[in-house]
Design an enzyme around this catalytic site. Structure first.
Site, PDB file in Angstrom:
ATOM      1  N   CYS A 171      -4.559   4.956   7.774  1.00  7.24           N
ATOM      2  CA  CYS A 171      -5.406   4.064   6.982  1.00  7.24           C
ATOM      3  C   CYS A 171      -4.918   2.631   7.145  1.00  7.24           C
ATOM      4  O   CYS A 171      -5.141   1.798   6.272  1.00  7.24           O
ATOM      5  CB  CYS A 171      -5.341   4.439   5.501  1.00  7.24           C
ATOM      6  SG  CYS A 171      -6.203   5.954   5.122  1.00  7.24           S
ATOM      7  N   ALA A 172      -4.211   2.357   8.233  1.00  9.22           N
ATOM      8  CA  ALA A 172      -3.664   0.995   8.394  1.00  9.22           C
ATOM      9  C   ALA A 172      -4.398   0.247   9.506  1.00  9.22           C
ATOM     10  O   ALA A 172      -5.282  -0.569   9.234  1.00  9.22           O
ATOM     11  CB  ALA A 172      -2.175   1.061   8.658  1.00  9.22           C
ATOM     12  N   HIS A 175     -14.133   1.889   9.008  1.00  4.91           N
ATOM     13  CA  HIS A 175     -13.019   1.116   8.421  1.00  4.91           C
ATOM     14  C   HIS A 175     -13.329   0.766   6.948  1.00  4.91           C
ATOM     15  O   HIS A 175     -13.736  -0.343   6.626  1.00  4.91           O
ATOM     16  CB  HIS A 175     -12.875  -0.155   9.258  1.00  4.91           C
ATOM     17  CG  HIS A 175     -11.580  -0.844   9.134  1.00  4.91           C
ATOM     18  ND1 HIS A 175     -10.872  -1.299  10.210  1.00  4.91           N
ATOM     19  CD2 HIS A 175     -10.843  -1.200   8.056  1.00  4.91           C
ATOM     20  CE1 HIS A 175      -9.772  -1.900   9.807  1.00  4.91           C
ATOM     21  NE2 HIS A 175      -9.745  -1.857   8.484  1.00  4.91           N
ATOM     22  N   GLU A 199     -13.124  -0.541  17.566  1.00  9.66           N
ATOM     23  CA  GLU A 199     -14.034  -0.322  16.430  1.00  9.66           C
ATOM     24  C   GLU A 199     -15.322  -1.101  16.627  1.00  9.66           C
ATOM     25  O   GLU A 199     -15.262  -2.297  16.911  1.00  9.66           O
ATOM     26  CB  GLU A 199     -13.350  -0.748  15.131  1.00  9.66           C
ATOM     27  CG  GLU A 199     -12.193   0.161  14.784  1.00  9.66           C
ATOM     28  CD  GLU A 199     -11.482  -0.229  13.489  1.00  9.66           C
ATOM     29  OE1 GLU A 199     -11.973  -1.095  12.741  1.00  9.66           O
ATOM     30  OE2 GLU A 199     -10.425   0.348  13.229  1.00  9.66           O
ATOM     31  N   ILE A 243       0.826  -1.212   0.000  1.00  7.64           N
ATOM     32  CA  ILE A 243       0.000   0.000   0.000  1.00  7.64           C
ATOM     33  C   ILE A 243       0.862   1.263   0.000  1.00  7.64           C
ATOM     34  O   ILE A 243       0.606   2.202  -0.770  1.00  7.64           O
ATOM     35  CB  ILE A 243      -0.972  -0.006   1.200  1.00  7.64           C
ATOM     36  CG1 ILE A 243      -1.924  -1.202   1.081  1.00  7.64           C
ATOM     37  CG2 ILE A 243      -1.764   1.293   1.268  1.00  7.64           C
ATOM     38  CD1 ILE A 243      -2.798  -1.452   2.299  1.00  7.64           C
ATOM     39  N   ASP A 273      11.067   2.667   6.488  1.00  7.37           N
ATOM     40  CA  ASP A 273      10.741   1.240   6.489  1.00  7.37           C
ATOM     41  C   ASP A 273      12.055   0.487   6.661  1.00  7.37           C
ATOM     42  O   ASP A 273      12.885   0.463   5.751  1.00  7.37           O
ATOM     43  CB  ASP A 273      10.062   0.847   5.149  1.00  7.37           C
ATOM     44  CG  ASP A 273       9.540  -0.586   5.173  1.00  7.37           C
ATOM     45  OD1 ASP A 273      10.181  -1.454   5.799  1.00  7.37           O
ATOM     46  OD2 ASP A 273       8.497  -0.841   4.540  1.00  7.37           O
ATOM     47  N   GLY A 280     -11.352   1.072   4.087  1.00  4.60           N
ATOM     48  CA  GLY A 280     -10.258   0.913   3.120  1.00  4.60           C
ATOM     49  C   GLY A 280     -10.538  -0.080   2.011  1.00  4.60           C
ATOM     50  O   GLY A 280     -10.337   0.208   0.835  1.00  4.60           O
ATOM     51  N   ALA A 281     -11.009  -1.256   2.401  1.00  9.62           N
ATOM     52  CA  ALA A 281     -11.205  -2.304   1.397  1.00  9.62           C
ATOM     53  C   ALA A 281     -12.655  -2.347   0.913  1.00  9.62           C
ATOM     54  O   ALA A 281     -13.040  -3.262   0.193  1.00  9.62           O
ATOM     55  CB  ALA A 281     -10.804  -3.648   1.985  1.00  9.62           C
TER      56      ALA A 281
HETATM   57  P1  NAD Z   1       2.857  -4.940   3.489  1.00  9.84           P
HETATM   58  O1  NAD Z   1       3.218  -6.093   4.345  1.00  9.84           O
HETATM   59  O2  NAD Z   1       2.972  -5.072   2.025  1.00  9.84           O
HETATM   60  O3  NAD Z   1       3.706  -3.664   3.934  1.00  9.84           O
HETATM   61  C1  NAD Z   1       3.958  -3.312   5.245  1.00  9.84           C
HETATM   62  C2  NAD Z   1       5.306  -2.628   5.278  1.00  9.84           C
HETATM   63  O4  NAD Z   1       5.534  -2.160   6.602  1.00  9.84           O
HETATM   64  C3  NAD Z   1       6.472  -3.563   4.922  1.00  9.84           C
HETATM   65  O5  NAD Z   1       7.230  -3.010   3.861  1.00  9.84           O
HETATM   66  C4  NAD Z   1       7.279  -3.629   6.206  1.00  9.84           C
HETATM   67  O6  NAD Z   1       8.671  -3.715   5.951  1.00  9.84           O
HETATM   68  C5  NAD Z   1       6.919  -2.302   6.869  1.00  9.84           C
HETATM   69  N1  NAD Z   1       7.144  -2.264   8.297  1.00  9.84           N
HETATM   70  C6  NAD Z   1       6.972  -3.247   9.213  1.00  9.84           C
HETATM   71  N2  NAD Z   1       7.291  -2.791  10.449  1.00  9.84           N
HETATM   72  C7  NAD Z   1       7.655  -1.499  10.290  1.00  9.84           C
HETATM   73  C8  NAD Z   1       8.058  -0.482  11.187  1.00  9.84           C
HETATM   74  N3  NAD Z   1       8.211  -0.714  12.498  1.00  9.84           N
HETATM   75  N4  NAD Z   1       8.327   0.748  10.686  1.00  9.84           N
HETATM   76  C9  NAD Z   1       8.194   0.996   9.368  1.00  9.84           C
HETATM   77  N5  NAD Z   1       7.840   0.076   8.466  1.00  9.84           N
HETATM   78  C10 NAD Z   1       7.552  -1.150   8.926  1.00  9.84           C
HETATM   79  O7  NAD Z   1       1.390  -4.534   3.921  1.00  9.84           O
HETATM   80  P2  NAD Z   1       0.340  -3.659   3.089  1.00  9.84           P
HETATM   81  O8  NAD Z   1      -0.455  -4.550   2.218  1.00  9.84           O
HETATM   82  O9  NAD Z   1       1.055  -2.496   2.484  1.00  9.84           O
HETATM   83  O10 NAD Z   1      -0.618  -3.175   4.249  1.00  9.84           O
HETATM   84  C11 NAD Z   1      -0.130  -2.346   5.297  1.00  9.84           C
HETATM   85  C12 NAD Z   1      -1.116  -2.387   6.457  1.00  9.84           C
HETATM   86  O11 NAD Z   1      -2.316  -1.719   6.079  1.00  9.84           O
HETATM   87  C13 NAD Z   1      -1.589  -3.818   6.789  1.00  9.84           C
HETATM   88  O12 NAD Z   1      -0.731  -4.450   7.677  1.00  9.84           O
HETATM   89  C14 NAD Z   1      -2.922  -3.590   7.387  1.00  9.84           C
HETATM   90  O13 NAD Z   1      -2.786  -3.380   8.778  1.00  9.84           O
HETATM   91  C15 NAD Z   1      -3.401  -2.308   6.731  1.00  9.84           C
HETATM   92  N6  NAD Z   1      -4.480  -2.566   5.777  1.00  9.84           N
HETATM   93  C16 NAD Z   1      -5.706  -2.082   6.042  1.00  9.84           C
HETATM   94  C17 NAD Z   1      -6.739  -2.313   5.160  1.00  9.84           C
HETATM   95  C18 NAD Z   1      -8.078  -1.792   5.412  1.00  9.84           C
HETATM   96  O14 NAD Z   1      -8.211  -0.724   5.876  1.00  9.84           O
HETATM   97  N7  NAD Z   1      -9.101  -2.520   5.126  1.00  9.84           N
HETATM   98  C19 NAD Z   1      -6.529  -3.040   4.005  1.00  9.84           C
HETATM   99  C20 NAD Z   1      -5.272  -3.471   3.740  1.00  9.84           C
HETATM  100  C21 NAD Z   1      -4.260  -3.235   4.635  1.00  9.84           C
END
Ligand code: NAD
Length: 304
Positions: A228-229, A277, A259, A149, A168, A279-280
């Protein structure tokens, strides 16, 4: 074979699962109902609404697969599932674009006070002064987490003419540069230089309260923070204090520690904009998440 689906998923996915056995869609179950229904299920499909904890897994007598039609598996006790030999499958890339688009939406909404202005016009007001915003062109966007993302957000923010910095610890400087992001060595550094900060990391014991009072105190006075995480990545008490005292400009949130949020004082602040929530929650992401998970399960049964 009994396939239990406890959160709404796309009908294309249900049709694929029907090829494997009897599908029961039962949403909004109470914990007691879930414990009863899980007893004879071979496959359980959930989104984020169903909490599959150790108790649920222990009640399952036949369960072989838990499919999470979405990204994170934090609503599933993967350790308990693994102990019982239950496979957990998900669809990590199904919603990256939807989340990245909503992130851009929230960045723009916060920068231009769109939700507040919308509410005001609907109340019969016409106040342009109060809602004066900022351009995001030329501003520095700090992206924490440059995975699927984070990288999609970077691409879109680049198109808006933003300067991109990122943090990261698990990706290389070269990889970051290839997507136009200057990789920084610490979150502290990122907080100091960014006008807008967006989080795209998983919630783990290590990332809980990744942004707390210390980090917020380093931010610019006009900083905007977007989550948004996952709720829990930002210390909500520290965020509330900073926004109330106008130490930073605004926050855009669609995830919360609890939530739906209950009695959360953040919701009373004018400089907080939020959605559930979401996002998806797009046609495309939901279709893709359900189909990816259903196809994985089908493949497992065809090959085993
Ligand atoms: P991803 O695993 O592809 O990317 C996560 C990144 O975070 C990785 O590159 C990792 O190296 C980095 N990371 C881990 N620990 C870290 C830290 N302490 N500091 C900085 N970077 C760090 O995941 P993604 O698909 O990009 O999704 C990210 C997050 O978004 C998911 O874990 C999820 O919690 C959230 N998400 C939410 C929704 C939603 O709102 N419905 C949907 C998808 C993802």
């Amino acid at each position: 074979m009994k396939i239990l689906i406890t959160d709404p998923i796309h009908e294309d996915a249900i049709n694929i699962l029907k090829e494997l056995g009897d599908v029961e869609v039962a949403t909004n179950l109470s914990k007691e109902e879930l414990l009863e229904k899980i007893k004879d299920a071979d496959i359980l499909i959930v989104r984020s609404g169903t909490k599959v904890d150790r108790e649920v897994i222990e009640h399952a007598k036949k369960l072989k697969i838990i499919g999470r039609a979405g990204v994170g598996v934090d609503n599933i006790d993967v350790e308990a599932a693994t102990e019982k030999g239950i496979i957990v499958v998900n669809a990590p890339d199904s919603s990256s674009i939807s989340v990245a688009e909503l992130t851009m939406g929230l960045i723009l909404a916060a920068a231009r006070n769109i939700p507040q202005a919308n509410n005001s016009v609907k109340k019969g007001e016409w106040d342009r002064k109060r809602f004066k915003g900022i351009e995001i062109y030329g501003k520095t966007l700090g992206i924490i987490g440059l995975g699927r993302i984070g990288q999609q957000v970077a691409k879109r923010a680049k198109a808006f003419g933003m300067n991109l910095v990122g943090y990261d610890p698990y990706i290389s400087k070269e990889k970051a540069e290839s997507i136009g992001v200057k990789l920084l060595d610490s979150i502290e550094e990122l907080c100091k230089v960014s006008d807008i900060i967006t989080l795209h990391v998983p919630l783990t014991p290590k990332t809980k309260n990744l942004i707390g009072e210390k980090e917020i105190n380093l931010m610019k006075k006009n900083a905007i923070i977007v989550n948004c995480a996952r709720g829990g990545l930002i210390d909500e008490k520290a965020l509330y204090k900073a926004l109330k005292d106008k130490k930073i400009k605004a926050a855009a949130l669609y995830v919360f520690e609890e939530e739906p949020p209950k009695n959360n004082p953040l919701l009373e602040l004018d400089n907080v904009i939020c959605t559930p929530h979401l996002g998806a929650s797009t046609d495309e992401a939901q279709k893709s998440a359900g189909k990816i998970v259903a196809e994985q399960i089908k493949k497992y049964y065809l090959e085993s």
